[in-house]
Scaffold this motif. Structure first.
Motif: not given
Length: 135
Positions: A30-42, A53-59
């Motif tokens: 499981s990532p520490t942080f992730s989002h898909a393109k188009g999701e809202e990021i606060r 603007r793009s997807g991200m997966w970070s551990l």
């Protein structure tokens, strides 16, 4: 030579078509942080919202003080799949890198990364970048 005061480490995977759940399933972590393109990021700091603007997966691995980047890399790889075919696909489909933050308390601090950990990075075709902060 003294050890660097503190180290941070993250595996970062990004791409326009990245679907975080697919990366989670492929890497078996499981990532520490992730989002898909188009999701809202606060933003945690300002509370502002932006659209990804793009997807991200970070551990991210827990910080170490004093620095132990070799141990952090081993801990990271222990959490992830060893299947090199999966790593090849991840590298083919996305932008992948390791990011290390190194925080010095003084001058002439250093670190080492063992040959076995360098091999783990090479087998997975992973580059590592360093941001180094002076004391």
């Amino acid at each position: 030579m003294a050890h660097i005061n503190k180290s941070k480490l993250s595996l970062r995977i990004s791409g326009e078509l990245l679907v975080p759940d697919e990366v989670t399933q492929a890497l078996r972590a499981s990532p520490t942080f992730s989002h898909a393109k188009g999701e809202e990021i606060r933003s945690n700091n300002s509370g502002g919202v932006r659209i990804a603007r793009s997807g991200m997966w970070s551990l991210s691995i827990d910080d170490r003080s004093p620095e132990n980047l070799d141990g952090q890399l081993r801990h990271l790889f222990d959490q992830l799949t060893n299947d090199l075919d999966v790593w090849k696909k991840i590298n083919d489909d996305y932008s992948v890198d390791l990011f290390a933050g190194l925080f010095m308390a003084g001058s002439n601090e250093g670190l080492t990364i063992s040959a076995s950990v360098v091999k783990m990075m090479a087998d997975r075709k992973l580059e590592i970048g360093f941001d180094i902060y002076g004391g």
